[in-house]
Design a protein around this motif. Sequence first.
Motif, short mmCIF file in Angstrom:
data_model
loop_
_atom_site.label_atom_id
_atom_site.label_comp_id
_atom_site.label_asym_id
_atom_site.label_seq_id
_atom_site.Cartn_x
_atom_site.Cartn_y
_atom_site.Cartn_z
N ALA A 85 45.04 31.08 49.61
CA ALA A 85 44.50 31.10 50.81
C ALA A 85 43.01 30.79 51.08
O ALA A 85 42.59 30.36 51.90
CB ALA A 85 44.89 32.41 51.27
N GLU A 86 42.14 31.10 50.12
CA GLU A 86 41.06 30.83 49.96
C GLU A 86 40.34 30.87 48.70
O GLU A 86 41.25 31.15 47.82
CB GLU A 86 40.16 32.10 50.71
N THR A 87 39.25 30.60 48.59
CA THR A 87 38.54 30.19 46.90
C THR A 87 38.46 31.73 46.15
O THR A 87 38.56 32.57 46.86
CB THR A 87 37.18 29.55 46.91
N THR A 88 38.48 31.47 44.88
CA THR A 88 38.38 32.65 44.16
C THR A 88 36.98 33.38 44.29
O THR A 88 36.08 32.57 44.65
CB THR A 88 38.68 32.61 42.56
N VAL A 89 37.14 34.68 43.93
CA VAL A 89 35.80 35.22 43.83
C VAL A 89 35.53 35.42 42.28
O VAL A 89 36.34 36.30 41.44
CB VAL A 89 35.67 36.35 44.45
N MET A 90 34.60 34.99 41.72
CA MET A 90 34.19 34.84 40.29
C MET A 90 32.86 35.56 39.95
O MET A 90 32.20 35.50 40.74
CB MET A 90 34.26 33.61 39.47
N ASP A 91 32.72 36.12 38.81
CA ASP A 91 31.52 36.91 38.26
C ASP A 91 31.61 36.12 36.94
O ASP A 91 32.13 36.38 35.85
CB ASP A 91 31.59 38.32 38.07
N GLY A 92 30.77 35.15 36.95
CA GLY A 92 30.71 34.20 35.57
C GLY A 92 32.22 33.49 35.36
O GLY A 92 32.79 32.99 36.26
N ALA A 93 32.81 33.98 34.24
CA ALA A 93 34.07 33.55 33.87
C ALA A 93 35.23 34.71 34.40
O ALA A 93 36.36 34.31 34.12
CB ALA A 93 34.37 33.20 32.32
N ARG A 94 34.72 35.72 34.75
CA ARG A 94 35.79 37.03 35.21
C ARG A 94 36.13 36.63 36.68
O ARG A 94 35.42 36.47 37.39
CB ARG A 94 35.00 38.11 34.81
N LEU A 95 37.59 36.85 36.70
CA LEU A 95 38.14 36.70 38.08
C LEU A 95 37.91 38.00 38.74
O LEU A 95 38.36 39.12 38.27
CB LEU A 95 39.58 36.30 37.94
N LEU A 96 37.31 38.12 39.73
CA LEU A 96 37.18 39.32 40.74
C LEU A 96 38.26 39.71 41.86
O LEU A 96 38.72 40.40 41.92
CB LEU A 96 35.84 39.68 41.23
N SER A 97 38.65 38.36 42.47
CA SER A 97 39.46 38.52 43.59
C SER A 97 40.11 36.97 43.87
O SER A 97 39.53 36.21 43.39
CB SER A 97 39.06 39.07 44.61
#
Length: 180
Positions: A85-97
């Motif tokens: 539905a929307e782009t991912t939220v990442m912290d570096g290579a870690r998927l946050l949401s």
Amino acid sequence: MMEMPARRVLFLQGSIAASSMHGARSRRPAPAAVHINQRELLTNHSEDGGRGQASEAIRAARAGQLDTEQMLGSLLAAQVSIPLAETTVMDGARLLSWKPATVTRDADGEQFVIAFTDGELDQKYAKWRPEYPYRLRVGADWLITVLPAGHGVIINLGGDDIMFEWPARDILAHRADHET
């Protein structure tokens, strides 16, 4: 030949560590969507990430011509396209949401994240469900490490002979059997 509209596709390369599916939004911006021509994606078989082979393995397993472990090996070696539905939220290579497309099985309420190895089915889904305009292209092996708790995965929704429904309990058992 009819020109296909550009699609928004997110590519993640390499291995990404499993992480919490929910959490605070990162201060870093979400990765930008990459615009590609869908027709080029469908015809460029040299870069399909094993998607065609995975679809054929599912077809063969459903026909009883390939055992499940071999089919899973082919599937987990391939890339899948996940509607978002929307782009991912990442912290570096870690998927946050992330907000992947899901379906719920009527019989028991189990939820499944939708993913595709077949480009035509992915395109049909995009037309049917325009509220999922983004695509996250990742390895299926990574996908099964980041599924929300209690979620399975359904590959090639609507594909009859190439659809594969993998319930959460079976994914957990597979991961436990193949831990190194």
